[in-house]
Design a protein around this motif. Sequence first.
Motif, mmCIF file in Angstrom:
data_model
loop_
_atom_site.group_PDB
_atom_site.id
_atom_site.type_symbol
_atom_site.label_atom_id
_atom_site.label_comp_id
_atom_site.label_asym_id
_atom_site.label_seq_id
_atom_site.Cartn_x
_atom_site.Cartn_y
_atom_site.Cartn_z
ATOM 1 N N THR A 5 -7.177 -1.881 2.049
ATOM 2 C CA THR A 5 -6.380 -2.614 3.300
ATOM 3 C C THR A 5 -7.047 -3.319 4.113
ATOM 4 O O THR A 5 -6.706 -4.432 4.269
ATOM 5 C CB THR A 5 -6.133 -1.316 3.794
ATOM 6 O OG1 THR A 5 -5.416 -0.259 3.377
ATOM 7 C CG2 THR A 5 -4.962 -1.810 5.123
ATOM 8 N N ASP A 32 -4.290 -3.484 -4.201
ATOM 9 C CA ASP A 32 -4.255 -2.424 -3.227
ATOM 10 C C ASP A 32 -5.474 -1.637 -3.163
ATOM 11 O O ASP A 32 -5.412 -0.483 -2.561
ATOM 12 C CB ASP A 32 -3.153 -1.545 -3.221
ATOM 13 C CG ASP A 32 -2.969 -0.654 -4.673
ATOM 14 O OD1 ASP A 32 -4.000 -0.820 -5.631
ATOM 15 O OD2 ASP A 32 -2.179 0.077 -5.001
ATOM 16 N N PHE A 76 0.920 -1.095 -0.020
ATOM 17 C CA PHE A 76 0.155 -0.012 -0.236
ATOM 18 C C PHE A 76 0.746 1.313 0.003
ATOM 19 O O PHE A 76 0.197 2.385 0.474
ATOM 20 C CB PHE A 76 -0.876 -0.095 1.211
ATOM 21 C CG PHE A 76 -2.095 -1.232 1.229
ATOM 22 C CD1 PHE A 76 -2.963 -0.873 0.385
ATOM 23 C CD2 PHE A 76 -1.697 -2.310 1.735
ATOM 24 C CE1 PHE A 76 -4.066 -1.994 0.403
ATOM 25 C CE2 PHE A 76 -2.571 -3.323 1.637
ATOM 26 C CZ PHE A 76 -3.902 -3.299 0.948
ATOM 27 N N VAL A 89 0.913 2.285 4.713
ATOM 28 C CA VAL A 89 1.000 1.632 6.264
ATOM 29 C C VAL A 89 2.176 1.832 6.803
ATOM 30 O O VAL A 89 3.196 1.689 6.427
ATOM 31 C CB VAL A 89 0.663 0.151 6.033
ATOM 32 C CG1 VAL A 89 0.679 -0.623 7.303
ATOM 33 C CG2 VAL A 89 -0.860 -0.169 5.375
#
Length: 462
Positions: free
Chosen positions: A334, A331, A269, A276
């Motif tokens: 999440t 992606d 991500f 993240v």
Amino acid sequence: MGFLDRSRIIAGAGWNRWLIPPAALAIHFSIGQAYAWSVFKIPLEDSLDISGTASALPFQIGILVLGLSAAFGGTLVERKGPRWAMFVSLVAFSTGFLVAALGVATRNYWLVVLGYGGIGGVGLGIGYIAPVSTLMKWFPDRPGMATGTAIMGFGGGALIASPWSTEMLKAFGSDTSGIAKTFLVHGLAYAAFMSLGVVLVRVPPEGWRPAGWTPGDDAGKPLVTTANVSAKNAVRTPQFWLLWIVLCMNVTAGIGILEKAAPMIQDFFQDTASPVSASAATGFVALLSLANMAGRFVWSSVSDVVGRKNIYRLYLGAGALLYLTIMLEKDSSTALFVASTMVILSFYGGGFATVPAYLKDLFGTYQVGAIHGRLLTAWSVAGVAGPLIVDSIADSAHESGDTGPALYTFSFTLMMGLLVIGFIANELVRPVNPKFHEPEPAARAEPAPPEETPDPLPAERR
């Protein structure tokens, strides 16, 4: 060494069998630290100037040695007993951390590999199989639940070790000195905790059975036998090798994620609006550990009801579909990525916890610990293959300029294919041919009486 002798740990009358799972958990929670290795990957890469593939090597060697030590030591563990095995595990696992600490402090990478992977791996293997046959002897009525309870500890070890290690690295620093101190504390603390299991473990007296249960109560279930097969004969059966493939494929598909969990979610991500952070990645490792741990208890307990073959259909079939979901969604979410990987890791953990009961169903309890040890060579192969696939492909893709999900697309495709292979192998499992069964105990213990021969003398001359 009389304290470690099997004869010293035969339970007396009235011993509560529910004290055995905590003894096993003391060992498995400790050696389950292996699943928190990804926390050390980036600090080791930065401080020792090594690649992602190299930082995975101590973990890979540890899992390789785990399987080999379990295979070669399984029969010895059966003979010497669980207390001896747990003590050996304590010494090897703790010593491995101390040697690794010395390696980091002296910037000797290969000493880290030897300590954590080689010496510590022996502690992993012997400790992992130490309580398995003992638990099934105490819980013949609920083998899946019993082994799942203990092996749950191995999956949940990272739930404690991951945040604990992270906090120590913050306190001591993530340079060589800080990592060495962290390894040192691990070695000493785990030695103390594992000693609880060494002291507490017991084996049931000969002929002991749970109240209200007799052998054969569950013999009507598919693939369940009341016969026994020796470890020597088990490896000659197709069932053993089919289960070897099943375990290897399931483990490879899960361990690749687990070993690289923290950097993986950050990579995945990094190009999105919600990257993240390192602390969130540590939380992700803890969530995977929780899923791994819960799956070991929940799914193995469910297997007592639905059967081992059916539960492996779920692990392998649904696992492949989840990998496909991740590849298609990439992606975009999440939450979806975290949820999918958590379920995959629950299947991964459930596979470990269910396989001893699967072996017991097929081969009986006679030498199930030794058979389990031999089967764990599948874990050795998977422990090298899974991280190697994920790390090497990610490293290669990174060098080619790829970022985000593209770093993992090919490796996830391979994992999906491996799960399909495992699914097919599970479908081919059938009951063991009776020619491999051990003779009944009475037949082994009592030789056949000699045939009577007529007396040649008449009765009046005798």
